[in-house]
Design a protein around this motif. Structure first.
Motif, PDB file in Angstrom:
ATOM      1  N   PRO A  29     -36.770  13.389  12.036  1.00  0.00           N
ATOM      2  CA  PRO A  29     -34.874  13.266  11.646  1.00  0.00           C
ATOM      3  C   PRO A  29     -35.060  11.858  12.762  1.00  0.00           C
ATOM      4  O   PRO A  29     -35.830  11.444  13.358  1.00  0.00           O
ATOM      5  CB  PRO A  29     -34.437  14.287  13.360  1.00  0.00           C
ATOM      6  N   TYR A  30     -33.896  11.348  12.696  1.00  0.00           N
ATOM      7  CA  TYR A  30     -33.515   9.777  13.267  1.00  0.00           C
ATOM      8  C   TYR A  30     -32.073  10.005  13.575  1.00  0.00           C
ATOM      9  O   TYR A  30     -31.703   9.994  12.798  1.00  0.00           O
ATOM     10  CB  TYR A  30     -34.140   8.861  12.443  1.00  0.00           C
ATOM     11  N   TYR A  31     -31.606   8.680  14.376  1.00  0.00           N
ATOM     12  CA  TYR A  31     -30.017   8.216  14.851  1.00  0.00           C
ATOM     13  C   TYR A  31     -29.933   6.788  13.610  1.00  0.00           C
ATOM     14  O   TYR A  31     -31.027   6.528  13.204  1.00  0.00           O
ATOM     15  CB  TYR A  31     -30.072   8.090  16.377  1.00  0.00           C
ATOM     16  N   ALA A  32     -29.102   7.635  13.509  1.00  0.00           N
ATOM     17  CA  ALA A  32     -28.287   6.008  12.858  1.00  0.00           C
ATOM     18  C   ALA A  32     -26.666   6.946  12.783  1.00  0.00           C
ATOM     19  O   ALA A  32     -25.956   6.516  14.028  1.00  0.00           O
ATOM     20  CB  ALA A  32     -27.905   6.684  11.177  1.00  0.00           C
ATOM     21  N   PRO A  61     -22.191   7.547  16.269  1.00  0.00           N
ATOM     22  CA  PRO A  61     -24.333   7.703  15.872  1.00  0.00           C
ATOM     23  C   PRO A  61     -23.450   9.359  15.329  1.00  0.00           C
ATOM     24  O   PRO A  61     -22.978   9.830  15.150  1.00  0.00           O
ATOM     25  CB  PRO A  61     -23.972   8.085  17.674  1.00  0.00           C
ATOM     26  N   VAL A  62     -24.619   8.739  14.218  1.00  0.00           N
ATOM     27  CA  VAL A  62     -24.743   9.906  13.806  1.00  0.00           C
ATOM     28  C   VAL A  62     -26.287  10.561  13.648  1.00  0.00           C
ATOM     29  O   VAL A  62     -27.471   9.912  13.712  1.00  0.00           O
ATOM     30  CB  VAL A  62     -24.352  10.238  12.002  1.00  0.00           C
ATOM     31  N   ARG A  63     -26.792  12.124  13.858  1.00  0.00           N
ATOM     32  CA  ARG A  63     -28.870  11.911  13.511  1.00  0.00           C
ATOM     33  C   ARG A  63     -28.799  12.551  12.459  1.00  0.00           C
ATOM     34  O   ARG A  63     -28.279  13.931  11.848  1.00  0.00           O
ATOM     35  CB  ARG A  63     -28.833  13.081  14.568  1.00  0.00           C
ATOM     36  N   VAL A  64     -29.667  12.439  11.258  1.00  0.00           N
ATOM     37  CA  VAL A  64     -29.591  12.190  10.003  1.00  0.00           C
ATOM     38  C   VAL A  64     -30.755  13.131   9.564  1.00  0.00           C
ATOM     39  O   VAL A  64     -32.197  13.310  10.830  1.00  0.00           O
ATOM     40  CB  VAL A  64     -31.029  11.216   8.961  1.00  0.00           C
ATOM     41  N   ILE A  65     -31.152  14.190   9.888  1.00  0.00           N
ATOM     42  CA  ILE A  65     -31.994  15.974   9.515  1.00  0.00           C
ATOM     43  C   ILE A  65     -32.435  16.293   8.489  1.00  0.00           C
ATOM     44  O   ILE A  65     -33.787  17.212   8.535  1.00  0.00           O
ATOM     45  CB  ILE A  65     -31.125  17.033  10.391  1.00  0.00           C
ATOM     46  N   ILE A  74     -26.448  15.112   8.301  1.00  0.00           N
ATOM     47  CA  ILE A  74     -26.304  14.247   8.753  1.00  0.00           C
ATOM     48  C   ILE A  74     -25.944  15.443  10.136  1.00  0.00           C
ATOM     49  O   ILE A  74     -25.239  16.784   9.814  1.00  0.00           O
ATOM     50  CB  ILE A  74     -25.165  13.202   8.587  1.00  0.00           C
ATOM     51  N   GLU A  75     -25.615  15.013  11.444  1.00  0.00           N
ATOM     52  CA  GLU A  75     -25.557  15.735  12.942  1.00  0.00           C
ATOM     53  C   GLU A  75     -24.596  14.997  13.451  1.00  0.00           C
ATOM     54  O   GLU A  75     -25.837  14.163  13.566  1.00  0.00           O
ATOM     55  CB  GLU A  75     -26.486  17.302  13.518  1.00  0.00           C
ATOM     56  N   ARG A 149     -26.395   9.607  29.958  1.00  0.00           N
ATOM     57  CA  ARG A 149     -25.432   9.980  29.042  1.00  0.00           C
ATOM     58  C   ARG A 149     -24.811   9.233  28.108  1.00  0.00           C
ATOM     59  O   ARG A 149     -23.179   9.571  27.396  1.00  0.00           O
ATOM     60  CB  ARG A 149     -24.788   9.275  30.400  1.00  0.00           C
ATOM     61  N   LEU A 150     -25.562   9.333  26.849  1.00  0.00           N
ATOM     62  CA  LEU A 150     -25.527   8.954  25.456  1.00  0.00           C
ATOM     63  C   LEU A 150     -26.325   9.920  25.287  1.00  0.00           C
ATOM     64  O   LEU A 150     -27.259  10.611  24.901  1.00  0.00           O
ATOM     65  CB  LEU A 150     -26.291   7.797  25.834  1.00  0.00           C
ATOM     66  N   TRP A 151     -24.992   9.944  23.927  1.00  0.00           N
ATOM     67  CA  TRP A 151     -25.546  10.930  22.134  1.00  0.00           C
ATOM     68  C   TRP A 151     -26.014   9.612  21.272  1.00  0.00           C
ATOM     69  O   TRP A 151     -25.279   8.876  20.783  1.00  0.00           O
ATOM     70  CB  TRP A 151     -24.224  11.825  22.347  1.00  0.00           C
TER      71      TRP A 151
END
Length: 160
Positions: A29-32, A61-65, A74-75, A149-151
């Motif tokens: 997983p990684y953020y994008a 922002p999304v998380r590639v899973i 993505i999530e 405080r961040l997603w």
């Protein structure tokens, strides 16, 4: 003999150059973030799968899973999961303010001076994350915010 040398020289000029290495694929997983202003999430990795969601917020922002060929699973910040074409997902790192109250943006990590406050749901670019703080830029107005405080940033993650 001279013709042979000329042909050899011409062959060297028109010979195919070695192909550039393809960009290294990141392992999930990684953020994008979402690249376009309108992007469809699908229930599976293909255009024949029905769309389950239409996003209208570039930079979210999304998380590639997971990945499958040119598709990315993505999530989003609410936990919704689905598939998008890879070109809809940007490597630009963004994050969203989470919680119920405004987040204080400080002049430096842990600094005493508050430069502005960002309401929950505000999206901005992140960078220079270390020791629980990230630089957070919202359309040119920037400050440092605590990572909890961040997603879009993992706790303890460091970004250059």
């Amino acid at each position: 003999m001279r013709r042979v040398a000329v042909w050899a020289m011409m062959a060297a000029v028109v010979a195919p150059l070695p192909a550039e290495a393809a960009p290294e694929e990141r392992k999930p997983p990684y953020y994008a973030s979402l690249a376009p202003a309108r992007a469809r999430m699908r229930t599976g990795p293909g255009r024949t799968f029905p769309a389950s969601w239409l996003y209208v917020r570039a930079g979210l922002p999304v998380r590639v899973i997971d990945t499958f060929k040119e598709w990315r699973k993505i999530e989003d910040p609410s936990g919704t999961q689905g598939w998008m074409l890879g070109n809809m997902v940007s490597s630009t790192r963004t994050a969203i303010i989470q919680g119920t109250e405004a987040a204080d943006m400080r002049d430096r990590p842990g600094g005493p001076r508050i430069v502005f406050r960002a309401q929950p749901g505000v999206v901005g670019r992140v960078g220079q994350c270390a020791n629980g703080w990230c630089h957070f830029d919202v359309r040119g107005q920037a400050g440092f915010v605590q990572t909890d405080r961040l997603w879009g940033v993992d706790a303890g993650e460091a970004l250059p």
